[in-house]
Design an enzyme around this catalytic site. Structure first.
Site: not given
Ligand code: PGA
Length: 257
Positions: A172, A11, A9, A166, A96, A213, A94
């Site tokens: 992140g 983003k 992903n 997630e 976000e 992460s 997601h």
């Molecule tokens: P990350 O993000 O691997 O940077 O923690 C995962 C995601 O939001 O899909």
């Protein structure tokens, strides 16, 4: 047997020029890895250019969101008809999008139904935040998210889509869940919910990823868990060597299961 699936992903990162450079850097190595499905999810603006680079290749392409309507006066939105020409997958719900852009369980469900009706496979994201986790609400919340997301879908449809667990506190932050902790939510809560909504066979056939992460250093910890079928990778998917290493390690861990 569920085919493992590693998705990147990206983003809101990578211009078209940067996206094509990244794909060129990892395409060959990713193509060499067998037994794992690979999906890249660049921003909308780079989908067409990346699709061109991936043709012909077993690497799949995914979008990061979509509207449920085919067309209309929805300024700024992208429809399933537009994605259909380019993608096989689409990330839906997601955290976000839920957190910053008003995505709700209801819109997640509408988008899942529309994606499937247009031949796009949803990667449906669910997961609790830190406060919910600390309050012991993970099971209840994730069950509710999964139930809402899958409303009105047939068992056959559910077995084609992917669910990504997630935990928001792991995204992140560099603080990934433990393999055992993620496996418990994925196996008991998510697969358990699918089993109670449909049946055990449907639950056993549905692929469920972990995300938050994920790195080359911890991917094996997740992939060796019996209920974890892959990963949704954010930050590490923007670095060719890391995404390739994660995918290689995922394929290797699967052999160890
Ligand atoms: P990350 O993000 O691997 O940077 O923690 C995962 C995601 O939001 O899909």
């Amino acid at each position: 047997m569920r085919t493992p699936i590693i998705a990147g992903n990206w983003k809101m990162f990578k211009t078209v020029a940067e996206a094509t450079a990244l794909v060129r850097e990892m395409r060959h190595d990713l193509n060499e890895i067998e037994g794992v499905e690979k999906v890249l999810c660049p921003p909308f603006t780079a989908l067409a250019a990346v699709a061109e680079l991936l043709r012909p290749s077993p690497i799949k392409l995914g979008a990061q969101d979509m509207h449920w309507e085919e067309k209309g006066a929805f300024t700024g939105e992208v429809s399933p008809l537009m994605l259909q020409e380019l993608c096989q997958y689409v990330i839906i719900g997601h955290s976000e999008r839920r957190q910053y852009f008003g995505e709700t369980d209801e819109t997640v469900n509408r988008k899942c139904k529309s994606a499937l009706a247009h031949g796009l496979l949803p990667i449906v994201c669910v997961g609790e935040n830190l406060a919910q986790n600390e309050a012991g609400q993970t099971d209840k919340l994730v069950r509710a998210q999964v139930t809402a997301a899958l409303r009105d879908l047939t068992a056959a449809q559910v077995t084609t889509l992917v669910i990504a667990y997630e935990p928001i506190w792991a995204i992140g932050t560099g603080k990934a869940a433990t393999g055992a902790g993620a496996n418990a939510v994925i196996g008991l809560t998510i697969r358990g919910t699918v089993a109670s909504l449909y049946d055990e066979a449907t639950a056993q056939a549905t692929r469920i990823q972990y995300g938050g992460s994920v790195s080359p250093d911890n991917i094996a910890e997740f992939m060796t868990q019996p209920d974890i079928d892959g990963a949704l990778v954010g930050g590490a998917s923007l670095v060719a060597a890391k995404f390739v290493a994660i995918t290689q390690q995922a394929a290797k861990s699967k052999g160890l299961r």
